[in-house]
Design a protein around this motif. Structure first.
Motif, short mmCIF file in Angstrom:
data_model
loop_
_atom_site.label_atom_id
_atom_site.label_comp_id
_atom_site.label_asym_id
_atom_site.label_seq_id
_atom_site.Cartn_x
_atom_site.Cartn_y
_atom_site.Cartn_z
N LYS A 131 20.97 -1.52 -15.13
CA LYS A 131 21.71 -2.80 -15.05
C LYS A 131 23.21 -2.51 -14.95
O LYS A 131 23.70 -1.51 -15.43
N ALA A 132 23.92 -3.45 -14.31
CA ALA A 132 25.37 -3.37 -14.18
C ALA A 132 25.99 -4.48 -15.03
O ALA A 132 25.30 -5.41 -15.47
N LYS A 133 27.29 -4.39 -15.23
CA LYS A 133 28.02 -5.41 -15.97
C LYS A 133 27.77 -6.78 -15.32
O LYS A 133 27.74 -6.90 -14.10
N ASN A 134 27.58 -7.79 -16.17
CA ASN A 134 27.33 -9.18 -15.78
C ASN A 134 25.93 -9.45 -15.24
O ASN A 134 25.63 -10.57 -14.90
N GLU A 135 25.08 -8.43 -15.16
CA GLU A 135 23.69 -8.67 -14.76
C GLU A 135 22.95 -9.27 -15.94
O GLU A 135 23.28 -9.02 -17.10
N SER A 136 21.94 -10.05 -15.62
CA SER A 136 21.16 -10.70 -16.68
C SER A 136 19.68 -10.37 -16.50
O SER A 136 19.23 -9.97 -15.43
N PHE A 137 18.95 -10.54 -17.59
CA PHE A 137 17.50 -10.34 -17.58
C PHE A 137 16.90 -11.09 -18.75
O PHE A 137 17.61 -11.50 -19.66
N LYS A 138 15.60 -11.29 -18.69
CA LYS A 138 14.89 -11.99 -19.75
C LYS A 138 13.98 -10.97 -20.44
O LYS A 138 13.28 -10.21 -19.78
N PHE A 139 14.02 -10.96 -21.77
CA PHE A 139 13.18 -10.05 -22.55
C PHE A 139 12.71 -10.79 -23.79
O PHE A 139 13.52 -11.33 -24.54
N ASN A 140 11.41 -10.79 -24.02
CA ASN A 140 10.81 -11.47 -25.17
C ASN A 140 11.29 -12.92 -25.31
O ASN A 140 11.60 -13.38 -26.41
N GLY A 141 11.40 -13.60 -24.20
CA GLY A 141 11.77 -15.02 -24.22
C GLY A 141 13.26 -15.28 -24.41
O GLY A 141 13.67 -16.43 -24.53
N LYS A 142 14.07 -14.22 -24.45
CA LYS A 142 15.52 -14.40 -24.62
C LYS A 142 16.24 -13.97 -23.34
O LYS A 142 15.83 -13.00 -22.68
N ASP A 143 17.30 -14.67 -23.03
CA ASP A 143 18.14 -14.31 -21.91
C ASP A 143 19.25 -13.36 -22.37
O ASP A 143 19.95 -13.64 -23.34
N TYR A 144 19.39 -12.25 -21.66
CA TYR A 144 20.41 -11.24 -21.97
C TYR A 144 21.38 -11.15 -20.79
O TYR A 144 20.97 -11.21 -19.63
N VAL A 145 22.65 -10.99 -21.10
CA VAL A 145 23.68 -10.72 -20.10
C VAL A 145 24.41 -9.46 -20.55
O VAL A 145 24.85 -9.36 -21.69
N VAL A 146 24.52 -8.49 -19.63
CA VAL A 146 25.25 -7.26 -19.93
C VAL A 146 26.74 -7.57 -19.85
O VAL A 146 27.26 -7.92 -18.79
N LYS A 147 27.41 -7.48 -21.01
CA LYS A 147 28.84 -7.80 -21.07
C LYS A 147 29.71 -6.57 -20.83
O LYS A 147 30.75 -6.66 -20.19
N GLU A 148 29.31 -5.42 -21.36
CA GLU A 148 30.08 -4.19 -21.22
C GLU A 148 29.14 -2.99 -21.20
O GLU A 148 28.09 -3.00 -21.86
N ILE A 149 29.54 -1.96 -20.48
CA ILE A 149 28.83 -0.67 -20.47
C ILE A 149 29.86 0.39 -20.82
O ILE A 149 30.84 0.56 -20.10
N LEU A 150 29.65 1.05 -21.93
CA LEU A 150 30.60 2.07 -22.39
C LEU A 150 29.95 3.44 -22.39
O LEU A 150 28.80 3.59 -22.55
#
Length: 150
Positions: A131-150
Motif C-alpha cells: 500500500k501507498a500513502k493515502n490508499e485505503s482498504f477494508k479489514f474485518n469490517g473496518k475502513d483503513y487509510v494509510v496516513k504515513e509510511i516511515l
C-alpha cells in the motif's frame, strides 16, 4: 522517526529473545523430567510418561526453531529505509492504528503510543504490504487509510 522505529525494533528483539529463553527453559525441564523418570514396576506407565516427555521435547524444539527464524527475519529489517510503499520493516500509521511490519509480537507501547508489531504474513500484514500513502482498504469490517509510511 528513525528513533521510533529503532525503539520498536528493540521491543520486538526483546520479545523474541524472551520467547527463546522461555522455550529453552521448557525444553530443559522436559529433558530433565525425561531423564529423572525411572522405570517402575508399572512398565507401561514409564513408557507413556517417557513418550509424553519426548513429545514435549519435540514440540519445544519446533517452537525454538520457529522463534530462531523470527529472530533472523527481524534482524534483516533492522535498518530498512522508508519507502513509498509499505514493506517489511515499515512503520505504518493508519486511521485505525499504527503497525510495525516485522514479527508478530502483538501490542507494543513506546513514548505513550500504541503500535502493533505484525508480520507481513499476518492477515493485516498482507493487506498493508504494497500500500501507498493515502490508499485505503477494508479489514474485518473496518475502513483503513494509510496516513504515513516511515
Amino acid at each position: 522517526m528513525f528513533v521510533l522505529k529503532s525503539k520498536l525494533y528493540q521491543l520486538c528483539l526483546t520479545f523474541i529473545q524472551n520467547r527463546i529463553e522461555n522455550i529453552e527453559y521448557s525444553l530443559q525441564q522436559a529433558r530433565q523430567a525425561s531423564n529423572d523418570d525411572t522405570k517402575s514396576s508399572a512398565g507401561d506407565k514409564y513408557e507413556t510418561t517417557r513418550e509424553m516427555m519426548q513429545q514435549e521435547i519435540d514440540r519445544n524444539n519446533k517452537l525454538l526453531y520457529e522463534a530462531g527464524q523470527q529472530k533472523i527475519a527481524l534482524q534483516q529489517i533492522e535498518h530498512v529505509e522508508s519507502d513509498r510503499l509499505v514493506k517489511n520493516g515499515s512503520l505504518v500509521l493508519t486511521s485505525q492504528g499504527n503497525f510495525y511490519i516485522s514479527i508478530s509480537a502483538g501490542e507494543l507501547t513506546t513514548d505513550g503510543e500504541k503500535f502493533f508489531a505484525v508480520s507481513q504474513a499476518s492477515p493485516i500484514g498482507k493487506f498493508l504490504v504494497g500500500k501507498a500513502k493515502n490508499e485505503s482498504f477494508k479489514f474485518n469490517g473496518k475502513d483503513y487509510v494509510v496516513k504515513e509510511i516511515l
